[in-house]
Scaffold this active site. Sequence first.
Site, short mmCIF file in Angstrom:
data_model
loop_
_atom_site.label_atom_id
_atom_site.label_comp_id
_atom_site.label_asym_id
_atom_site.label_seq_id
_atom_site.Cartn_x
_atom_site.Cartn_y
_atom_site.Cartn_z
CB ALA A 3 -0.92 -0.01 1.22
CD GLU A 9 7.93 -0.66 -5.28
OE1 GLU A 9 8.37 0.32 -5.91
OE2 GLU A 9 7.38 -0.58 -4.17
CD GLN A 18 -1.36 -1.62 -37.86
OE1 GLN A 18 -1.89 -1.37 -36.78
NE2 GLN A 18 -1.82 -1.14 -39.01
N GLY A 78 -7.54 -6.61 -38.24
CA GLY A 78 -8.79 -6.52 -37.48
C GLY A 78 -9.00 -7.67 -36.51
CD GLU A 90 6.04 9.77 -18.45
OE1 GLU A 90 5.71 9.61 -19.64
OE2 GLU A 90 5.62 9.02 -17.54
#
Length: 416
Positions: free
Chosen positions: A128, A248, A345, A349, A376
């Site tokens: 948490a 992590e 791709q 579809g 970032e």
Amino acid sequence: MSDLFDFLLNEDQRKLRDEVRQFVARVDRQLILDMDAEKIVYPRGYVRALGQQNLLGLRFPSQYGGRGLGWSSEIVALEEVGVLGTSLACLYSLPTIVGEAINRFGSAKLKEKYLRPTLAGELCTAEALTEPRGGSDFFGATTKAEKVEGGFILNGQKRFVVGAEGADYFMVYARTNLDPAVAPHQAISAFIVDRGPGVEVKHVYGLMGTRGGGAGRLLFRDAFVPEENLLGELHGAAPIFYQMMIPERMTSAAGAIGMARAALEVATRYSTKRKAFGRHIKEFQAVSFKIADSITKLDAARSLVYAAARSIDEGMPSSLQRRMVSEAKKFATESAWEVINHAMQVMGGIGYTSIYPVERLLRDARLIMIWTGTNEVMDLIIQHEFYQEFDRAGVLGRDVEADAAEADAVEEKVYE
């Protein structure tokens, strides 16, 4: 495809890969489908099965149920589990993430009470960290733990806690020094908090992907935490937080490779079967070059993750470890996103439908560029550590700045 990297593995690591690969192959496809459909909120049986196979927390001492391995071995297992998607890979990773804090900063009593049963798959855990008012601003946490006789009273909330729904206990960061004059990084403590009175999983989120992992918000209302459940020193969570960056982010990086590899395998197989204009589509450069680009990105990402793992195992300076781990997390997750997009791709579809798992993997992959520190934030760490390293080391070898025809024109070198 990853078997081409056998030369990077020793015999024990190859055996571990095959062992984990066999476990992954036995995971019921219906579990994956039901988790994605949110029919299953938390797959406790999956975690229990991993523990029974002694596959959790491979890096930790055997006395607590681990195998005493290094990161160079654990990432081998993480890649294999990654093919199952982000939720199952994350739940596999949580014991090694939270276990890092307990193993390094917890007392022998905490290790016996929490780490051992967690590695056995008997207890489930979650970390948490994130709060509603702050994502990347970790030290701006507002959850508070006030000292009382025998322990602490915890109040506040955390959100985006993967595994919250099924966790028996949580690793929680909270502010313990409420003096506003104290530097934020000297005011936070870390605790092991049992699920119980005063601890509520308030909301299980509707997520774009990474479903079925029990992601939720925690509310702490006068929850009592025994003093013995403090990790490390009082007000001393900063070194714990910095250490936790490694598990992590390494777990995210290695798991991303597994997801990307899975999507690439599906698309590659499709390109050898699907025909258009009378030819298998792999014969068209528009397709085969996307496969080539994907292979290159995946191999480069795997190489970087392996290098980062070795930097940790070899005990390289912490600044280099931080940079390598951040590079691995950033590059592996972004490469995975690109590889999975290329896979869709290539398939056209049909890749956008639930006929193939690529659309689910794409939804899963979007999150890993955000969690455990956005990419970032990884950029911030990478450039910071590089500039620090550059200032210390200076020019290595030849100073090529002088290798210019008019290098001596110092009057032209204006910096202010």
